[in-house]
Motif scaffolding. Structure first.
Motif, PDB file in Angstrom:
ATOM      1  N   ALA A  17       0.847  -1.205   0.000  1.00  0.00           N
ATOM      2  CA  ALA A  17       0.000   0.000   0.000  1.00  0.00           C
ATOM      3  C   ALA A  17       0.877   1.249   0.000  1.00  0.00           C
ATOM      4  N   PRO A  18       0.493   2.262  -0.773  1.00  0.00           N
ATOM      5  CA  PRO A  18       1.299   3.483  -0.836  1.00  0.00           C
ATOM      6  C   PRO A  18       1.250   4.269   0.468  1.00  0.00           C
ATOM      7  N   ASP A  19       2.291   5.022   0.721  1.00  0.00           N
ATOM      8  CA  ASP A  19       2.358   5.902   1.889  1.00  0.00           C
ATOM      9  C   ASP A  19       1.356   7.031   1.660  1.00  0.00           C
ATOM     10  N   PRO A  20       0.356   7.187   2.546  1.00  0.00           N
ATOM     11  CA  PRO A  20      -0.683   8.205   2.328  1.00  0.00           C
ATOM     12  C   PRO A  20      -0.173   9.644   2.420  1.00  0.00           C
ATOM     13  N   THR A  21       1.042   9.839   2.954  1.00  0.00           N
ATOM     14  CA  THR A  21       1.568  11.197   3.073  1.00  0.00           C
ATOM     15  C   THR A  21       2.272  11.661   1.805  1.00  0.00           C
ATOM     16  N   LEU A  22       2.503  10.743   0.865  1.00  0.00           N
ATOM     17  CA  LEU A  22       3.217  11.098  -0.365  1.00  0.00           C
ATOM     18  C   LEU A  22       2.274  11.098  -1.565  1.00  0.00           C
ATOM     19  N   PRO A  23       2.497  12.002  -2.502  1.00  0.00           N
ATOM     20  CA  PRO A  23       1.702  11.965  -3.735  1.00  0.00           C
ATOM     21  C   PRO A  23       2.145  10.770  -4.584  1.00  0.00           C
ATOM     22  N   ILE A  24       1.280  10.300  -5.442  1.00  0.00           N
ATOM     23  CA  ILE A  24       1.612   9.183  -6.320  1.00  0.00           C
ATOM     24  C   ILE A  24       2.489   9.698  -7.455  1.00  0.00           C
ATOM     25  N   ILE A  25       3.596   9.006  -7.678  1.00  0.00           N
ATOM     26  CA  ILE A  25       4.504   9.319  -8.787  1.00  0.00           C
ATOM     27  C   ILE A  25       4.598   8.060  -9.625  1.00  0.00           C
ATOM     28  N   LYS A  26       4.209   8.141 -10.875  1.00  0.00           N
ATOM     29  CA  LYS A  26       4.198   6.982 -11.762  1.00  0.00           C
ATOM     30  C   LYS A  26       5.419   7.027 -12.672  1.00  0.00           C
ATOM     31  N   ILE A  27       6.186   5.948 -12.694  1.00  0.00           N
ATOM     32  CA  ILE A  27       7.332   5.854 -13.605  1.00  0.00           C
ATOM     33  C   ILE A  27       6.782   5.452 -14.969  1.00  0.00           C
ATOM     34  N   VAL A  28       6.989   6.286 -15.970  1.00  0.00           N
ATOM     35  CA  VAL A  28       6.478   5.981 -17.307  1.00  0.00           C
ATOM     36  C   VAL A  28       7.567   5.492 -18.248  1.00  0.00           C
ATOM     37  N   SER A  29       8.830   5.781 -17.937  1.00  0.00           N
ATOM     38  CA  SER A  29       9.936   5.240 -18.720  1.00  0.00           C
ATOM     39  C   SER A  29      11.220   5.434 -17.928  1.00  0.00           C
ATOM     40  N   GLU A  30      12.259   4.757 -18.357  1.00  0.00           N
ATOM     41  CA  GLU A  30      13.567   4.930 -17.718  1.00  0.00           C
ATOM     42  C   GLU A  30      14.647   4.779 -18.776  1.00  0.00           C
ATOM     43  N   GLU A  31      15.797   5.376 -18.503  1.00  0.00           N
ATOM     44  CA  GLU A  31      16.947   5.272 -19.380  1.00  0.00           C
ATOM     45  C   GLU A  31      18.154   4.923 -18.534  1.00  0.00           C
ATOM     46  N   GLU A  32      18.958   3.988 -19.013  1.00  0.00           N
ATOM     47  CA  GLU A  32      20.196   3.684 -18.319  1.00  0.00           C
ATOM     48  C   GLU A  32      21.221   4.735 -18.698  1.00  0.00           C
ATOM     49  N   GLU A  33      21.922   5.252 -17.689  1.00  0.00           N
ATOM     50  CA  GLU A  33      22.953   6.248 -17.931  1.00  0.00           C
ATOM     51  C   GLU A  33      24.231   5.793 -17.249  1.00  0.00           C
ATOM     52  N   MET A  34      25.338   6.017 -17.921  1.00  0.00           N
ATOM     53  CA  MET A  34      26.622   5.697 -17.333  1.00  0.00           C
ATOM     54  C   MET A  34      27.189   6.978 -16.732  1.00  0.00           C
ATOM     55  N   HIS A  35      27.709   6.894 -15.512  1.00  0.00           N
ATOM     56  CA  HIS A  35      28.294   8.070 -14.887  1.00  0.00           C
ATOM     57  C   HIS A  35      29.478   7.650 -14.024  1.00  0.00           C
ATOM     58  N   VAL A  36      30.268   8.614 -13.670  1.00  0.00           N
ATOM     59  CA  VAL A  36      31.442   8.388 -12.829  1.00  0.00           C
ATOM     60  C   VAL A  36      31.370   9.351 -11.657  1.00  0.00           C
ATOM     61  N   ASN A  37      31.543   8.839 -10.450  1.00  0.00           N
ATOM     62  CA  ASN A  37      31.624   9.693  -9.268  1.00  0.00           C
ATOM     63  C   ASN A  37      33.083  10.054  -9.048  1.00  0.00           C
ATOM     64  N   MET A  38      33.346  11.344  -8.892  1.00  0.00           N
ATOM     65  CA  MET A  38      34.715  11.818  -8.692  1.00  0.00           C
ATOM     66  C   MET A  38      34.795  12.595  -7.392  1.00  0.00           C
ATOM     67  N   GLU A  39      35.895  12.430  -6.692  1.00  0.00           N
ATOM     68  CA  GLU A  39      36.170  13.261  -5.530  1.00  0.00           C
ATOM     69  C   GLU A  39      37.095  14.368  -6.029  1.00  0.00           C
ATOM     70  N   LEU A  40      36.679  15.611  -5.857  1.00  0.00           N
ATOM     71  CA  LEU A  40      37.411  16.746  -6.402  1.00  0.00           C
ATOM     72  C   LEU A  40      38.000  17.611  -5.304  1.00  0.00           C
ATOM     73  N   GLU A  41      39.150  18.175  -5.578  1.00  0.00           N
ATOM     74  CA  GLU A  41      39.746  19.176  -4.704  1.00  0.00           C
ATOM     75  C   GLU A  41      39.852  20.471  -5.488  1.00  0.00           C
ATOM     76  N   MET A  42      39.457  21.580  -4.851  1.00  0.00           N
ATOM     77  CA  MET A  42      39.528  22.881  -5.523  1.00  0.00           C
ATOM     78  C   MET A  42      39.469  23.975  -4.474  1.00  0.00           C
ATOM     79  N   GLU A  43      39.812  25.157  -4.900  1.00  0.00           N
ATOM     80  CA  GLU A  43      39.723  26.318  -4.025  1.00  0.00           C
ATOM     81  C   GLU A  43      38.250  26.657  -3.794  1.00  0.00           C
TER      82      GLU A  43
END
Length: 84
Positions: A17-43
């Protein structure tokens, strides 16, 4: 690079059963994406500049993705804590 192919989803009746405090969000499509997580150092001023540019370039859809990602992470964290 692999072509992104949207995947259609159909509703299923086996979900809990859905959480009654949240609105319903329907997934209508998805796309696989490739990404890289980087740890960055900068000023600090470089970081501030990148934050400014990111906020100028961000779309409403970017904010929706951030919110959904954060919500999923919080839900998983809560379930993990509940199971301990």
């Amino acid at each position: 690079m692999k072509k992104k192919t949207p995947t259609k989803h159909s509703p299923t009746s086996s979900r809990s059963a859905p959480d009654p405090t949240l609105p319903i969000i329907k997934i209508v499509s998805e796309e696989e994406e490739m990404h890289v997580n980087m740890e960055l150092e900068m000023e600090d001023k470089t970081h501030d500049m990148l934050v400014k540019w990111g906020k100028e370039a961000a779309t409403d859809e970017d904010y929706v993705r951030i919110a959904i990602d954060a919500g999923i992470r919080e839900a998983v964290k809560a379930l993990d804590n509940k199971q301990k």
